[in-house]
Motif scaffolding. Structure first.
Motif, PDB file in Angstrom:
ATOM      1  N   ALA A  72       0.831  -1.213   0.000  1.00 55.80           N
ATOM      2  CA  ALA A  72       0.000   0.000   0.000  1.00 55.80           C
ATOM      3  C   ALA A  72       0.861   1.257   0.000  1.00 55.80           C
ATOM      4  N   GLU A  73       1.947   1.235   0.793  1.00 55.49           N
ATOM      5  CA  GLU A  73       2.837   2.407   0.818  1.00 55.49           C
ATOM      6  C   GLU A  73       3.511   2.600  -0.532  1.00 55.49           C
ATOM      7  N   ALA A  74       3.997   1.493  -1.088  1.00 52.08           N
ATOM      8  CA  ALA A  74       4.695   1.571  -2.370  1.00 52.08           C
ATOM      9  C   ALA A  74       3.749   2.080  -3.468  1.00 52.08           C
ATOM     10  N   LYS A  75       2.533   1.578  -3.463  1.00 52.49           N
ATOM     11  CA  LYS A  75       1.557   2.023  -4.467  1.00 52.49           C
ATOM     12  C   LYS A  75       1.251   3.507  -4.321  1.00 52.49           C
ATOM     13  N   SER A  76       1.154   3.957  -3.067  1.00 57.43           N
ATOM     14  CA  SER A  76       0.798   5.368  -2.851  1.00 57.43           C
ATOM     15  C   SER A  76       1.865   6.279  -3.449  1.00 57.43           C
ATOM     16  N   ILE A  77       3.109   5.836  -3.462  1.00 55.37           N
ATOM     17  CA  ILE A  77       4.169   6.626  -4.107  1.00 55.37           C
ATOM     18  C   ILE A  77       4.134   6.406  -5.618  1.00 55.37           C
ATOM     19  N   GLY A  78       4.022   5.150  -6.030  1.00 53.42           N
ATOM     20  CA  GLY A  78       4.023   4.831  -7.461  1.00 53.42           C
ATOM     21  C   GLY A  78       2.941   5.579  -8.220  1.00 53.42           C
ATOM     22  N   GLU A  79       1.796   5.733  -7.595  1.00 53.90           N
ATOM     23  CA  GLU A  79       0.665   6.358  -8.292  1.00 53.90           C
ATOM     24  C   GLU A  79       0.836   7.856  -8.516  1.00 53.90           C
ATOM     25  N   THR A  80       1.853   8.442  -7.907  1.00 55.39           N
ATOM     26  CA  THR A  80       2.127   9.862  -8.164  1.00 55.39           C
ATOM     27  C   THR A  80       3.012  10.035  -9.408  1.00 55.39           C
ATOM     28  N   ALA A  81       3.512   8.917  -9.938  1.00 58.25           N
ATOM     29  CA  ALA A  81       4.312   8.961 -11.163  1.00 58.25           C
ATOM     30  C   ALA A  81       3.407   8.633 -12.356  1.00 58.25           C
ATOM     31  N   LYS A  82       3.908   8.878 -13.580  1.00 56.28           N
ATOM     32  CA  LYS A  82       3.085   8.593 -14.770  1.00 56.28           C
ATOM     33  C   LYS A  82       2.930   7.097 -14.970  1.00 56.28           C
TER      34      LYS A  82
END
Ligand SMILES: [Zn+2]
Ligand SMILES: [Zn+2]
Length: 238
Positions: free
Chosen positions: A219-229
């Protein structure tokens, strides 16, 4: 998100590409970055020679100019010895730069042992680039930005931990930016660097719901990943 742990992972835009051969915690990471004609390696874990020879051929391995190490854990540096030795056996002439965070004793130790064993028979110059700061710099038309991340390891008692010198890196080429976080707990530096990048490569090494100081949960990793294109989640336990 394209995938979780279906290796290899590949991303390409124009003349800028990245191939993650694998990134498995405690086993190995190995990444090839191509920017135009230039080859960079990121985290040469065990198996990197095998993967590189399959991907670009044995001769092109000699053209690798720069190696970026996120931190000294064996799953990120396990292939350094064989890479250095292979380049010597194949008579590489052009220099090789190795970038790593200050205090990463593993790289300095491998280098010193290599110099000791082969002394005067090394055909190429190895330039150790111990990064003390996180200033941007340019290599082969690629703008590189190292940034500190938060990664720990256990001491002998299995309870106490200590911080490991660890960096993430972003690579920008012809207006496209790839952000690689290395191993890290959730940290603002990574969040800031991954944001709006064309590709973010984010570790999700923690398989439980309780965040710790070593790795991120999915969940943490996704929350960062989703701010990228676009993003890849890597280093997921198998
Ligand atoms: Zn790792
Ligand atoms: Zn690690």
């Amino acid at each position: 998100m394209k995938s979780v742990s279906k290796y290899p992972l590949y991303w390409e835009k124009d003349n800028f590409s990245i191939k993650i051969f694998c990134s498995i915690p405690n086993i190995a990471t190995g990444i090839l970055l191509k920017a135009g004609p230039s080859y960079f390696i990121i985290d040469p874990g065990d198996g990197i020679l095998r993967d590189l020879s399959k991907e670009i051929g044995t001769k092109s391995i000699l053209n690798i100019s720069d190696v970026f190490v996120s931190h000294g854990h064996h799953d990120h540096v396990g292939g350094v010895w064989s890479l250095l030795t292979y380049l010597r056996v194949m008579n590489k002439k052009s220099p090789l730069s190795i970038y790593f965070p200050k205090g990463c004793i593993e790289i300095v130790s491998i280098y010193n042992a290599f110099k000791k064993v082969y002394s005067k028979t090394i055909s190429y110059k190895i330039i150790l680039q111990e990064l003390k700061q996180t200033n941007k710099f340019k290599r082969k038309s690629v703008l590189i930005k190292p940034f500190p991340v938060v990664h720990k390891e256990y001491l002998h008692d299995g309870i106490k931990t200590r911080l490991v010198p660890s960096f993430g890196y972003s690579f920008t080429y012809q207006g496209k930016k790839i952000c690689y976080g290395g191993d890290t707990a959730y940290c603002e530096e990574l969040a800031a660097n991954a944001k709006n990048s064309d590709l973010a490569i984010i570790e999700a090494g923690h398989d439980e719901d309780t965040p710790d100081d070593m790795h991120m949960t999915l969940a943490e990793a996704k929350s960062i990943g989703e701010t990228a294109k676009d993003y890849f989640l890597v280093h997921v336990p198998e």
